[in-house]
Write an enzyme that holds these catalytic residues in place. Sequence first.
Site, short mmCIF file in Angstrom:
data_model
loop_
_atom_site.label_atom_id
_atom_site.label_comp_id
_atom_site.label_asym_id
_atom_site.label_seq_id
_atom_site.Cartn_x
_atom_site.Cartn_y
_atom_site.Cartn_z
N CYS A 2 -25.44 19.33 8.35
CA CYS A 2 -25.20 17.90 8.36
C CYS A 2 -26.16 17.22 7.40
CB CYS A 2 -25.39 17.35 9.77
SG CYS A 2 -24.44 18.22 11.04
N ARG A 50 -21.98 14.35 10.05
CA ARG A 50 -21.70 15.61 10.71
C ARG A 50 -20.67 16.47 9.98
NH1 ARG A 50 -19.15 17.20 16.62
NH2 ARG A 50 -20.14 19.26 16.71
N ILE A 53 -19.52 22.49 13.14
CA ILE A 53 -19.56 23.95 13.07
C ILE A 53 -19.50 24.55 14.47
CG2 ILE A 53 -20.89 25.96 12.30
CD1 ILE A 53 -19.84 24.28 9.98
N ASN A 75 -30.16 18.54 11.28
CA ASN A 75 -29.39 19.18 10.21
C ASN A 75 -29.69 20.67 10.24
OD1 ASN A 75 -28.19 20.01 7.79
ND2 ASN A 75 -29.92 19.33 6.56
N GLU A 77 -28.76 24.85 11.79
CA GLU A 77 -28.28 25.68 12.88
C GLU A 77 -29.45 26.40 13.54
OE1 GLU A 77 -25.18 25.66 13.78
OE2 GLU A 77 -24.17 24.84 12.00
N ASP A 100 -26.09 23.51 19.78
CA ASP A 100 -27.49 23.87 19.58
C ASP A 100 -28.37 22.63 19.50
OD1 ASP A 100 -26.28 23.19 17.18
OD2 ASP A 100 -27.30 24.72 15.99
N SER A 363 -24.59 34.13 2.54
CA SER A 363 -25.03 34.49 1.19
C SER A 363 -26.10 35.57 1.27
CB SER A 363 -25.59 33.25 0.47
OG SER A 363 -26.96 33.05 0.79
N GLY A 364 -26.45 36.11 0.12
CA GLY A 364 -27.49 37.13 0.04
C GLY A 364 -28.83 36.60 -0.42
#
Length: 630
Positions: A2, A50, A53, A75, A77, A100, A363-364
């Site tokens: 967010c 927002r 997710i 903002n 997770e 969360d 992502s890596g």
Amino acid sequence: MCGIAGIFHLETAKPVDPDRVRRMIDVMPHRGPDGAGVWTAPGVGLGHRRLSIIDLAGGAQPMANPDESLIVTFNGEIYNFAEIRAELEERGHRFRSHSDTEVILHAYRQWGEDCVHRFNGMFAFALFDKGTQSLWLVRDRLGVKPLYYARVSDGSLIFGSELKVLLAHPLLRREPDPSAIEDYLALGYVPDDACIVAGVRKLGAGEHLRLVRGRGMPEPRRYWDVSFADRSTAKPAALMEELTALMRDAVRSRMVADVPLGAFLSGGVDSSSVVALMAEASPRAVKTCTIGFDVPSLDETRHADHVARRFATDHRTRLVSPDDFGLLDTLVAHFDEPFADASALPTYRVCELAREEVTVALSGDGADEAFAGYRRHLFQHRGDAARRLVPDTVRKPLFGALGSLYPKADWAPRWLRAKTTFQQLGMSGAEAYAHAVGVTPPEMRRRLYSEGFARQVGGHRAEDRIVRAMENAPARDPLDRAQYADIRIWLPGDILTKTDRMSMAVGLEAREPLLDYRLVEFAARLPVGQRIHGNSGKYLMKRAMEAYLPQDILYRDKMGFVTPISHWFRGPLAGEAEAVAHRSALAQSGWFDAGTMARVVDDHKAGRADHGRLLWQLLVLDRSLTRLFG
């Protein structure tokens, strides 16, 4: 994922106009296309955009507990929120949602500021505690999520997820900071301890800031730092087993979402490892996407296709032209501060492709910093071995002289371009690494600056922060010190800024499992030989992934996103180069020497030197300053 914003009056609980907070959040609709909220009380206002997710119906923000004594805007997770929630419920806490965000409120009520040590995630949040009349600002350990803040003339502190949020407040003064321009030219980005707008600050990675009304403005405090001071004594086989378990858990915890989820797949070690572990954990085909280039030497799609076939992913590829400089103004608008890493162009395109089908992409990012995967780590490791063999009294004058005398041969094959190597061998390890991670060297910056601008910069030198970080690092080995500087400075300033802004530009949440803090702490304890072995970086990680990935993926040369910026300024952007040197706002600013700028352009166009990166920096700087300061 967010966007957050807010206002907090430090001394007196003056009323906060909800419309002012609303204007701040309205400038970042890309960070939260699914909803917006504002909450105000005497002396405080919190805002939120927002991107839904988790708990799509019940996770609206700002979120308060039942008696509104605690309110948070968040903002990011918290990946282990379910485990924390279960522990809190055992202690008698009752939850009204499945988000969360609510876990943060209850965890704070239970453990106070110590709750942050329990969170495993990417986050930036502001929590208002009505009982103590305080605001608590927190940023995650590695700096995945950003947080800007500044004091303004009415006695309030304003904050937000992006610089443009603060610029939406009418009392913020818009003046450029000359020291930040020095930082940008040296590094290619404005690091977290600086800002292009004077008076604006960024909360650092792993820092928090407690503001209590009536107690003035304190300094942030660090609650986490990575330490390279300890070494694991475990056998290689046990280390491989532990690493695989940590990576598996990091990936699985980041696959929790109530929206479509996928992954970026370049065909390199890092993204391929993430996809392999996602495929292991998922009953359905993993959605993957790759950006390819129509120039064979830059294209990695065949490697990505190989991995996609191996794990039967739902794979999509899109070819784009590397000549994608038409995105420049879009990038400038989303970065706010000047940002010259040209790989932002293909990063935007791969995020755009992913967003067509998913809302979350893994992502890596982070493995190179944690496990010593950059070529510069290998060079630094070898250079420090050479420094130990030759006494300083011989090494510094010998290699210093060779570095001065050897020609700068940009046109020559790589193995003949020894000038930089000689120069760096004549320096201390920290000085050499500070130059290695830079873009425009000090001597070129001195030539570029006008006398007046040089006086404004004063004694500030961008490389000094890297030297200090390495000299003060909790570390045993020179390689430790280089990686520590990367994790503290380069990673949040460049890599994570790029991923955050480009993913958020298209309303996509990017997650970095290889930056799980437990993985980073594990990697920091590895013996040097388990990070660099022969010519291979990320050695233990590659060994661990041999059970999943083929040799030609694990041990091929690293490529990364490449953009042909030197070609651009001898072709389609030649006119832009001329304009930057002669007719731009930057040329008229009086900051740079006009003759030097003209020679840079002429030498590049004639092929006498390769100034492509510098010209890109100047072009981005010109567009950014025009946008910010008019």
